[in-house]
Design a protein around this motif. Structure first.
Motif, mmCIF file in Angstrom:
data_model
loop_
_atom_site.group_PDB
_atom_site.id
_atom_site.type_symbol
_atom_site.label_atom_id
_atom_site.label_comp_id
_atom_site.label_asym_id
_atom_site.label_seq_id
_atom_site.Cartn_x
_atom_site.Cartn_y
_atom_site.Cartn_z
ATOM 1 N N THR A 1 3.245 6.146 -7.160
ATOM 2 C CA THR A 1 2.277 6.957 -7.729
ATOM 3 C C THR A 1 2.552 8.612 -7.745
ATOM 4 O O THR A 1 2.549 9.077 -8.817
ATOM 5 C CB THR A 1 0.698 6.695 -7.205
ATOM 6 N N LYS B 1 -6.806 -1.632 -4.943
ATOM 7 C CA LYS B 1 -7.929 -2.651 -4.952
ATOM 8 C C LYS B 1 -7.543 -4.211 -4.650
ATOM 9 O O LYS B 1 -8.225 -4.801 -4.146
ATOM 10 C CB LYS B 1 -8.948 -2.300 -6.039
ATOM 11 N N ASP C 1 -1.897 5.312 -20.426
ATOM 12 C CA ASP C 1 -3.458 4.732 -20.390
ATOM 13 C C ASP C 1 -2.906 3.386 -19.450
ATOM 14 O O ASP C 1 -3.819 3.191 -18.533
ATOM 15 C CB ASP C 1 -3.932 4.331 -21.565
ATOM 16 N N ARG D 1 3.645 10.900 -10.737
ATOM 17 C CA ARG D 1 2.891 12.083 -11.189
ATOM 18 C C ARG D 1 3.818 13.362 -11.100
ATOM 19 O O ARG D 1 3.913 14.111 -11.887
ATOM 20 C CB ARG D 1 1.848 12.201 -10.026
ATOM 21 N N GLU E 1 -2.347 4.638 -15.472
ATOM 22 C CA GLU E 1 -3.562 4.854 -15.192
ATOM 23 C C GLU E 1 -4.202 3.816 -14.852
ATOM 24 O O GLU E 1 -5.097 3.611 -13.724
ATOM 25 C CB GLU E 1 -4.530 5.743 -16.237
ATOM 26 N N THR E 2 -4.411 2.530 -15.553
ATOM 27 C CA THR E 2 -5.079 1.375 -15.281
ATOM 28 C C THR E 2 -4.556 0.683 -13.930
ATOM 29 O O THR E 2 -5.067 0.293 -13.072
ATOM 30 C CB THR E 2 -4.952 0.353 -16.572
ATOM 31 N N ARG F 1 0.366 11.236 -20.687
ATOM 32 C CA ARG F 1 -0.594 10.266 -20.459
ATOM 33 C C ARG F 1 -0.181 8.948 -20.881
ATOM 34 O O ARG F 1 -0.096 8.838 -22.085
ATOM 35 C CB ARG F 1 -2.016 10.788 -20.752
ATOM 36 N N ILE G 1 -2.678 2.458 -11.573
ATOM 37 C CA ILE G 1 -3.045 3.070 -10.337
ATOM 38 C C ILE G 1 -4.223 3.069 -9.863
ATOM 39 O O ILE G 1 -4.523 3.099 -8.332
ATOM 40 C CB ILE G 1 -2.621 4.745 -10.849
ATOM 41 N N ASP G 2 -5.295 2.712 -10.702
ATOM 42 C CA ASP G 2 -6.550 2.371 -10.346
ATOM 43 C C ASP G 2 -6.623 0.974 -10.075
ATOM 44 O O ASP G 2 -7.268 0.680 -8.650
ATOM 45 C CB ASP G 2 -7.679 2.235 -11.270
ATOM 46 N N TRP G 3 -5.986 -0.053 -10.409
ATOM 47 C CA TRP G 3 -6.208 -1.441 -9.923
ATOM 48 C C TRP G 3 -5.385 -1.971 -8.810
ATOM 49 O O TRP G 3 -5.928 -2.480 -8.135
ATOM 50 C CB TRP G 3 -5.897 -2.271 -11.300
ATOM 51 N N GLU H 1 0.963 -1.208 0.033
ATOM 52 C CA GLU H 1 0.078 -0.064 -0.164
ATOM 53 C C GLU H 1 0.742 1.281 0.079
ATOM 54 O O GLU H 1 0.662 2.082 -0.689
ATOM 55 C CB GLU H 1 -1.081 -0.029 1.271
#
Length: 343
Positions: free
Chosen positions: A168, A191, A180, A172, A183-184, A178, A186-188, A161
């Motif tokens: 991240t 979780k 993609d 940034r 971005e995937t 960008r 950083i989201d996945w 975590e």
């Protein structure tokens, strides 16, 4: 001579080291080692012998990056343990000496393999070489951090975590366009992060074949190199990072084995490497392996994005930094493929 991006004021440096390193005697010749995307590293040849100097790069730096002081601390702590390292001599935090923080350590004379296919070794020695690296990794993860004085070397809490958050932010801060796939991830990744079980161990952070030096004869590891990213955390991060080379193509700046016949080469496959590591450490088979691999690709992509940002600003350590930095996108895409293959 004044200090520039990749030069040292060797006369001033010699005077300083004569005062702070026992037995050191100038004058100095300095030669920058090839490669190295983060902390410039120099071979110092002095009247008293050969030494290695690692410095922070000049210019504006990302917060917490290029932590040569942490490298010096870990080398000091590991001296005399089962993990072979160079001997640390002196840490200089006075940036007026050469323009940035640096430390000096012993020069270790050994052999380094740059290609994970090990083309220079006979077929029957390649598996031996890989096993020696895994035994060294296992020894590192078995170091008693309390006895080594490193109980405070990392922050408490779930390692992954924290690392996802750190990288991240670093990504940034160094973002130039960008991506993609990033971005995937950083989201996945947050979780999918497994619960952190077990006591934290030392984690090298960049454990790969070219950061392990062997003796000239045989496969005794002489020194593990480049400790800038070391911390306390989950040891599976090192194992997954080490296994990334099996999924990278042989072409490109970072050489891999994805398009090689590893059985014909005599190199263990991923399942064999993971099983051997578990055997060496006496641990159960690893669950959520796809997460650890995806995280490793993400983390390396974030690191190389920082290399690209430094190259565009003109203060990168290597002349090939921009080329290396362009790998951030393909690495992130590889991580997404690892995730998709598990679904």
């Amino acid at each position: 001579m004044t200090t520039s991006a990749q030069q040292l004021d060797v006369a001033k440096l010699a005077r300083y080291l004569e005062q702070h390193v026992p037995g050191f005697e100038g004058p100095i010749d300095a030669e920058k080692f090839a490669g190295g995307q983060s902390n410039p590293t120099f071979l110092l040849t002095a009247k008293s012998g050969r030494y290695v100097l690692r410095r922070q790069p000049p210019g504006e730096l990302l917060k917490s990056a290029h932590a040569v002081d942490r490298e010096f601390r870990i080398l000091t702590a590991l001296s005399g343990t089962a993990v072979p390292v160079a001997r640390p001599y002196h840490l200089c935090e006075d940036r007026d000496v050469i323009g940035s923080m640096f430390y000096v350590m012993s020069f270790e004379d050994g052999r380094i393999f740059w290609n994970p296919a090990l083309p220079d070794l006979p077929h029957d020695e390649r598996a031996i070489c890989y096993d020696a690296m895994l035994r060294t990794m296992a020894a590192l993860h078995d170091v008693d951090v309390d006895a080594a004085g490193l109980a405070d070397y990392g922050r408490p809490g779930n390692y992954f975590e924290r690392q996802i958050g750190v990288w991240t932010k670093q990504y940034r801060a160094a973002e130039t366009e960008r991506l993609d796939a990033m971005e995937t991830l950083i989201d996945w990744l947050p979780k999918a992060c497994p619960a952190d079980t077990g006591r934290p161990t030392l984690v090298h952070g960049d454990f790969r074949i070219d950061n392990v030096m062997f003796e000239h004869d045989g496969f005794r590891v002489k020194a593990v190199l480049d400790w800038e990213l070391s911390t306390l955390g989950n040891p599976l991060a090192d194992l997954a990072y080490f296994c990334m080379c099996l999924r990278l193509p042989s072409s490109g700046y970072i050489s891999g084995l994805a398009d090689q016949d590893r059985a014909a080469l005599g190199i263990p496959d991923e399942a064999q490497i993971v099983a051997r590591y578990c055997e060496l450490r006496g641990i159960e088979p690893i669950r959520d392996w796809h997460f650890y691999l995806a995280f490793s690709f993400f983390r390396l992509a974030a690191i190389l994005q920082g290399v690209k940002a430094r190259a565009l600003k003109g203060n990168a350590s290597s002349t090939k930094a921009l080329q290396v930095g362009e790998m951030a996108g393909p690495l992130a895409e590889q991580a997404v493929r690892v995730i998709d293959a598990h679904r």
